[in-house]
Design a protein around this motif. Structure first.
Motif: not given
Ligand SMILES: C[S@@+](CC[C@H](N)C(=O)[O-])C[C@H]1O[C@@H](n2cnc3c(N)ncnc32)[C@H](O)[C@@H]1O
Length: 195
Positions: A120-124
């Motif tokens: 969740l921190a990296l993919v949007g």
């Protein structure tokens, strides 16, 4: 357990929560909060940005869609004896009401669908812009009249596109900081309501 200290804030880390990195530091070093302001940190992770804002702000709310991040940020607030901050589980503004003077978001921006909490921190989302675009469309309803937004993203996801989305949402965006990493530029965009 050794705990890193960033800008005087001691942090407990967790393998499921984004560890502060260059993007976090660029935001921390660019951000301005005035005494007495009310601030919101979206995607708070360890809570570092929220805890730094709490030094000047009257009150800070930090939200994250990852429950592990919310628990960790609460522990980090207690660890540093900071009490004018609250952390809450929320998909962007889902559980946020009211308006803020400052809203920060160090956004996930790589293309892809999250499979586990740390993703969740990296993919949007499929194009990498889904979370950013949803944030920009919803943020004006949570800003005070003279409020401002600090959004961090990578050149990979299209800075010009972000400017256009801000424009559509009635905000004027400007790149106020940029740091070149291996294959990308990390930028901080300041956006404010048009006068
Ligand atoms: C790049 S990390 C930044 C973490 C921290 N703010 C920092 O600067 O170190 C992005 C954070 O956004 C959170 N996030 C991703 N999508 C979100 C959403 N839809 N709503 C709230 N938080 C979200 C992630 O769980 C992650 O903690």
């Amino acid at each position: 357990m050794t705990m890193p200290i960033y800008y005087g804030i001691k942090l407990e880390l967790h393998s499921d929560v984004y560890e502060p990195a260059e993007d976090t530091f660029l935001l921390a070093e660019t951000l301005e909060v005035r005494p007495g302001e009310i601030a919101l940190d979206v995607g708070t992770g360890t809570g570092l940005i929220a805890l730094l804002m709490a030094r000047k702000a009257k009150y800070v709310l930090g939200v994250d869609v990852n429950p592990k991040a919310v628990e960790l940020a609460r522990r980090n607030a207690r660890l540093n004896g900071i009490s004018n901050v609250e952390f809450r589980l929320s998909d962007l503004f889902e559980n946020v009401s009211g308006r803020f003077d400052v809203i920060t978001f160090n956004a996930p921006y790589l293309p892809g669908e999250p499979e586990k909490a740390i993703d969740l921190a990296l993919v949007g989302g499929k194009t990498g812009r889904e979370v950013i675009d949803r944030f920009i469309a919803e943020v004006p309803d949570h800003l005070n009249e003279n409020g401002r937004v600090y959004l961090v993203q990578s050149s990979i996801t299209g800075v010009e596109e972000t400017m256009r989305e801000f424009e559509k949402a009635g905000l004027r965006g400007e790149v106020i900081a940029r740091r070149h990493l291996f294959f990308e530029d990390i930028v901080v965009i300041l956006a404010e309501k048009k006068g």
